[in-house]
Design a protein around this motif. Structure first.
Motif, short mmCIF file in Angstrom:
data_model
loop_
_atom_site.label_atom_id
_atom_site.label_comp_id
_atom_site.label_asym_id
_atom_site.label_seq_id
_atom_site.Cartn_x
_atom_site.Cartn_y
_atom_site.Cartn_z
N VAL A 64 0.80 -1.22 0.00
CA VAL A 64 0.00 0.00 0.00
C VAL A 64 0.84 1.28 0.00
CG1 VAL A 64 -2.08 -1.01 0.97
CG2 VAL A 64 -0.25 -0.29 2.50
N HIS A 65 2.18 1.17 -0.04
CA HIS A 65 3.08 2.30 -0.22
C HIS A 65 3.04 3.29 0.94
CE1 HIS A 65 2.61 1.52 -4.83
NE2 HIS A 65 3.08 0.49 -4.17
N VAL A 66 2.77 2.80 2.14
CA VAL A 66 2.83 3.62 3.35
C VAL A 66 3.43 2.77 4.46
CG1 VAL A 66 0.79 4.99 2.73
CG2 VAL A 66 0.52 2.96 4.18
N GLY A 67 3.84 3.43 5.54
CA GLY A 67 4.24 2.73 6.74
C GLY A 67 3.15 2.85 7.78
N GLY A 68 3.04 1.83 8.63
CA GLY A 68 2.03 1.90 9.66
C GLY A 68 1.99 0.63 10.49
N ALA A 69 1.04 0.58 11.41
CA ALA A 69 0.85 -0.60 12.25
C ALA A 69 -0.60 -0.67 12.70
CB ALA A 69 1.77 -0.57 13.47
N THR A 106 -0.68 -11.17 27.92
CA THR A 106 -1.24 -12.50 28.11
C THR A 106 -2.41 -12.80 27.18
OG1 THR A 106 -2.73 -11.70 29.85
CG2 THR A 106 -0.55 -12.50 30.54
N ASP A 107 -2.72 -11.89 26.27
CA ASP A 107 -3.86 -12.06 25.36
C ASP A 107 -3.40 -12.75 24.07
OD1 ASP A 107 -6.10 -11.91 23.80
OD2 ASP A 107 -6.07 -9.73 23.57
N PRO A 108 -3.77 -14.02 23.84
CA PRO A 108 -3.34 -14.71 22.62
C PRO A 108 -3.98 -14.12 21.36
CG PRO A 108 -4.94 -16.04 23.80
CD PRO A 108 -4.62 -14.88 24.69
N TYR A 109 -5.06 -13.34 21.54
CA TYR A 109 -5.71 -12.72 20.40
C TYR A 109 -5.06 -11.39 20.02
CZ TYR A 109 -9.37 -16.09 21.59
OH TYR A 109 -10.07 -17.23 21.86
N ASP A 110 -4.10 -10.93 20.82
CA ASP A 110 -3.41 -9.68 20.51
C ASP A 110 -2.35 -9.95 19.46
OD1 ASP A 110 -1.44 -7.35 20.84
OD2 ASP A 110 -3.10 -6.75 22.13
N MET A 111 -2.59 -9.45 18.27
CA MET A 111 -1.71 -9.70 17.12
C MET A 111 -1.41 -8.38 16.44
SD MET A 111 -3.73 -12.99 15.51
CE MET A 111 -4.05 -14.47 16.48
N VAL A 112 -0.15 -8.05 16.32
CA VAL A 112 0.27 -6.80 15.69
C VAL A 112 0.37 -7.00 14.18
CG1 VAL A 112 2.19 -5.16 15.46
CG2 VAL A 112 1.47 -5.95 17.73
N GLN A 113 -0.01 -5.97 13.44
CA GLN A 113 0.18 -5.93 11.98
C GLN A 113 1.18 -4.83 11.66
OE1 GLN A 113 -1.71 -7.08 8.62
NE2 GLN A 113 0.39 -6.39 8.25
N ILE A 114 2.31 -5.20 11.08
CA ILE A 114 3.29 -4.23 10.58
C ILE A 114 3.02 -3.98 9.10
CG2 ILE A 114 5.73 -3.69 10.28
CD1 ILE A 114 4.91 -3.98 13.21
N VAL A 115 2.92 -2.72 8.72
CA VAL A 115 2.74 -2.35 7.31
C VAL A 115 3.99 -1.62 6.87
CG1 VAL A 115 1.34 -1.09 5.64
CG2 VAL A 115 0.25 -2.11 7.66
N SER A 116 4.68 -2.18 5.87
CA SER A 116 5.93 -1.56 5.40
C SER A 116 6.01 -1.63 3.88
CB SER A 116 7.14 -2.26 6.02
OG SER A 116 8.34 -1.70 5.53
N SER A 117 5.90 -0.49 3.24
CA SER A 117 6.11 -0.34 1.81
C SER A 117 6.03 1.16 1.49
CB SER A 117 5.05 -1.12 1.00
OG SER A 117 3.81 -0.46 0.97
N ALA A 118 6.71 1.64 0.51
CA ALA A 118 7.50 0.91 -0.45
C ALA A 118 8.97 1.26 -0.24
CB ALA A 118 7.09 1.33 -1.86
#
Length: 642
Positions: free
Chosen positions: A507-512, A525-537
Motif C-alpha cells: 500500500v506504499h505507506v508505513g504503519g501498524a 497474556t492475550d493470545p488474540y493480541d496480534m500486531v500488523q506491521i505495514v511496510s512499503s514501499a
C-alpha cells in the motif's frame, strides 16, 4: 579468509585457522592453501565427508562482529549474465543445519565452475556443484545447494566465490559473503516490498533520487549488525510493462469479446517470456539491490506486480482468458527460477509447499529456534471472490502445527497486502465527505497500489470501481475469508502459546495495526493480541496526502468476530523532519522494516528484554538521505501467572 582489519580479534581467529590450514598443507605436501584437499559439497557420487558439516570446528564458539563492506567490490559476477543470488531455505535446529542456495544465469555453453565456500571455523573449504534448473534461449539457470553447520553462540561470516573465472583459476577471485546466525542468539532480518517504480512516477531520479537510497540504508544497517535473511513481501519486481510489448498492445486494442477469446499463440508466448527474462536480468543486476541479493539470503513470496498489476482480482472473463493465463504461466516460470531457485518439478526440494489444489507455492521456514515464518502464496489461487483455497488453509494449518518447535515464541505471517487496514467499505463515504479534495479516477487506485496496467486490462474506471478493486483483505468480499485466517491462527496461538504477528506491504505507506480480544485486560497474556506491521514501499512512490486523509477518516475500531476487534494504531507522532503529525496512523513516505530478535537472559529472566521482536520502520528523510526510525516492539505471549 580475509578479515576486516578494524577487528583484531577476527584477525586472530583468521590467523589461527590459517595456521591449522598450513599444518594440513604441510602434512599433505601442498604448497598453497588454495590447493588443500577439498571434498565437494552435495556431490552425491563422490561424497565421503562434507568438511563444512562434519569437520571439527577450529575456533572458539564466540560472537563475531560485522565489518563494513567495500561495496565497490560487491557486484554481479562479470562471467555470468545474472548472479550470484542468495536464497535462504530453512534451519534444522536439531541438527544445527543451515540450508540455502546460490543461483546464477549464464549463456555460456560450458558447465559453470564449482562454488567455493569458506567457513572461518573450518580448516578446509567446501565446493558445491551447479545443478541446471532450466534453459531459455540458451540462457541456463544453475542452482548451487549449500548446507552449513551452526554454532551455538558464534555468528559466522561465510565467504564464497567461484573456482574459475571465465574458465581459468585466478589468484584473487571475486568474492562475496553472507552471515549465518548462532543457534542460541537472535535471528535478524529485513522486510521490504514494492521494489520498483510504476509508470505513473514521471521522474524517479528527480523526485526520489531513484531506487538506491533505502537499499543503501539497508546495506548500512547490515554493516552495523548483519541481517541473516531478507524477506521480500511481494512486488520484488514490477512486471506491468509486459503489456507494453507490441503483441500485448495489439491485444489490449481489441474489444472485450475478441480480447477474452484470443489464443495465446507461440508468438505471444515468446514475447511475454522474453520480457520477463530480460526484465529480471536487468532488475537483478542493477544498483544497490543487486548487491543486497548477493550478500543477504532472500526469502520471498510474490504479489500482483511480480506477475502483472491486479493479477487474480480481475473479473472471471479476463482472469481466466487464455492470454491472461499465459501471462501468469510465464511469470510463474521466471518467479520460481529467479526468486525461489526452483522449477515446477523441484519446488519440494526448495522447501515450497503446494496444497491439494495443486496451485501455488507456500513457504514455511524457521528463523532460528524462536520464530516460525509463514509466507502463503496469495496470488496463484486468487479470484475476485477468494484469496486462498480450502485445501491451502488445511495444508497451512497442518504444516504450521507440525513445524512449531517447543522453543517457538513467535509466529510471523507475511501477506502481500495488509490484513489489518482501514476498512474499504467506508472509503466511499470518506470520498464523499472530502468532496473535491479527491478525484475517484486518479486517486482511488493508489489506495490499492494499482497502476495504469490494471486500468488497461479492465477498461476505464467506472462507477463500479470499488467492486472491481478487490485486491485487499480489507475489501468486503474477503471479510469471511479474513475471519477464517485469523480464527485459524487464534486457535494455534491459544493451543501452542505463540505470539502471532502479521507483516504486509503493497500500500506504499508505513504503519501498524492490531487485533485484540474484546475482553482483554493485558496485552502480554492475550493470545488474540496480534500486531500488523505495514511496510512499503522501499522504492515506489507513496500516495498523495489526500489518500492518507481519506484512510484516517475511515479508520475505526472494527469488530472481526464476537470476541475480537481490530484497529490501526498511532505510531507516527512526528514526521521525519520533527514536525508534529495530526494523522498518526499511516505515513506516506518510502520505508523498509528492520527486525531484530531480542534475546533475554533465560537464567535471570528480565522483563521486557526476553524473546521480543523489535520491528523498526526506517522511513526515508525528506532529502532522500538517511532515515528516521519508528520502533514497534512485539512481546512473546506470556502465561497469565508470569
Amino acid at each position: 579468509m580475509t578479515f576486516n582489519e578494524d577487528h583484531p580479534h577476527l584477525s586472530a581467529i583468521g590467523d589461527f585457522v590459517s595456521k591449522i590450514g598450513d599444518k594440513i598443507n604441510g602434512l599433505l605436501g601442498k604448497e598453497t592453501k588454495e590447493e588443500e584437499e577439498v571434498v565437494e559439497v552435495n556431490d552425491r557420487e563422490n561424497i565421503i565427508v562434507d568438511p563444512l558439516l562434519e569437520d571439527q570446528d577450529q575456533c572458539d564458539d564466540c560472537k563475531v562482529e560485522a565489518g563494513r563492506q567495500d561495496y565497490e567490490l560487491i557486484n554481479p559476477s562479470s562471467q555470468f549474465k545474472c548472479g550470484p543470488i542468495l536464497r535462504y531455505q530453512d534451519i534444522h535446529t536439531e541438527r544445527r543445519r543451515w540450508i540455502g542456495s546460490v543461483l546464477i544465469v549464464t549463456d555460456k555453453e560450458e558447465q559453470p565452475p564449482r562454488l567455493v565456500l569458506r567457513d572461518p571455523t573450518k580448516a578446509r573449504v567446501g565446493f558445491s556443484h551447479p545443478r541446471q534448473l532450466d534453459n531459455w534461449e540458451n540462457n541456463r539457470f544453475y542452482r548451487y545447494d549449500i548446507q552449513l553447520q551452526l554454532m551455538a553462540h558464534r555468528e559466522k561470516k561465510i565467504e564464497y566465490w567461484f573456482e574459475k573465472e571465465n574458465g581459468e583459476k585466478v589468484s584473487e577471485p571475486q568474492k562475496w559473503n553472507f552471515y549465518v546466525p548462532a543457534l542460541e542468539e537472535g535471528h535478524n532480518w529485513a522486510f521490504y516490498s514494492c521494489n520498483g517504480f510504476t509508470s505513473d512516477v514521471a521522474d524517479p531520479e528527480g523526485d526520489f533520487h531513484g531506487a538506491n537510497p533505502l537499499w543503501n540504508d539497508l546495506l548500512s544497517a547490515h554493516d552495523q549488525k548483519p541481517f541473516h535473511t531478507m524477506i521480500g513481501g511481494g512486488d520484488q519486481i514490477y512486471n506491468d510493462d509486459v503489456l507494453e510489448t507490441p503483441e500485448m498492445v495489439e491485444w489490449l486494442k481489441m474489444d472485450g469479446d475478441e480480447r477474452v477469446n484470443l489464443e495465446f499463440n507461440n508468438e505471444k508466448r515468446y514475447a511475454v517470456e522474453k520480457y520477463y527474462f530480460e526484465h529480471y536480468v536487468q532488475h537483478f543486476t542493477t544498483g544497490s539491490y543487486s548487491k543486497a541479493l548477493s550478500l543477504i539470503p532472500s526469502v520471498n513470496t510474490w504479489d500482483d506486480h511480480d506477475i502483472i498489476d491486479g493479477y487474480g482480482s480481475y473479473p472471471a472473463k479476463y482472469q481466466t482468458c487464455e492470454v491472461m493465463q499465459g501471462i501468469g504461466a510465464a511469470a510463474s516460470r521466471f518467479y520460481l527460477l529467479f526468486q525461489q531457485h526452483a522449477n515446477a518439478n523441484t519446488t519440494d526440494h526448495t522447501g515450497l509447499q503446494t496444497s491439494a489444489s495443486r496451485k501455488g507455492w507456500n513457504c514455511i521456514t524457521h528463523l532460528g529456534k524462536r520464530t516460525l515464518m509463514v509466507l502463503p502464496d496469495t496470488r496463484s489461487e486468487r479470484s475476485k471472490e477468494m484469496i486462498l483455497s480450502n485445501e491451502t488453509y488445511e495444508m497451512l494449518e497442518t504444516e504450521i502445527r507440525s513445524k512449531l518447535l517447543p522453543t517457538t515464541k513467535h509466529l510471523v505471517i507475511v501477506l502481500g497486502t495488509p490484513l489489518v487496514y482501514p476498512a474499504l467499505k467506508f472509503f466511499e463515504d470518506a470520498l464523499e465527505k472530502l468532496g473535491d479534495k479527491l478525484s475517484r479516477g486518479s486517486v482511488i487506485g493508489k489506495v490499492f497500489g494499482k497502476c495504469k496496467a490494471f486500468e488497461n486490462v479492465l477498461g476505464q474506471f467506472g462507477p463500479e470501481l470499488l467492486d472491481d478493486l478487490v485486491d485487499s483483505w480489507a475489501c468486503t468480499v474477503h471479510t469471511e475469508e479474513k475471519r477464517r485466517m485469523v480464527e485459524m491462527l487464534q486457535a494455534i496461538a491459544v493451543e501452542r502459546s505463540v505470539r502471532v504477528t502479521f507483516v504486509g506491504g503493497d500500500v506504499h505507506v508505513g504503519g501498524a495495526g492490531r487485533l485484540f480480544g474484546k475482553e482483554s485486560q493485558d496485552r502480554l497474556t492475550d493470545p488474540y493480541d496480534m500486531v500488523q506491521i505495514v511496510s512499503s514501499a522501499i522504492v515506489n512512490a507513496p500516495p498523495p496526502g489526500a489518500v492518507i486523509t481519506a484512510l484516517h477518516t475511515c479508520s475505526k475500531t472494527y469488530s472481526l468476530n464476537d470476541f475480537t476487534s481490530e484497529q490501526m494504531t498511532e505510531i507516527f507522532h512526528e514526521d521525519v523532519d520533527g514536525n508534529p503529525l495530526e494523522k498518526k496512523k499511516l505515513l506516506n513516505r518510502r520505508n523498509w522494516c528492520e527486525v531484530r530478535e531480542l534475546i533475554g537472559d533465560h537464567h535471570h529472566q528480565r522483563q521486557n528484554q526476553e524473546d521480543q521482536l523489535q520491528f523498526t520502520l526506517r522511513v526515508e528523510n525528506l532529502d532522500h538521505v538517511g532515515v528516521t526510525k519508528y520502533p514497534i516492539v512485539v512481546d512473546y505471549l506470556h502465561n497469565r501467572e508470569d
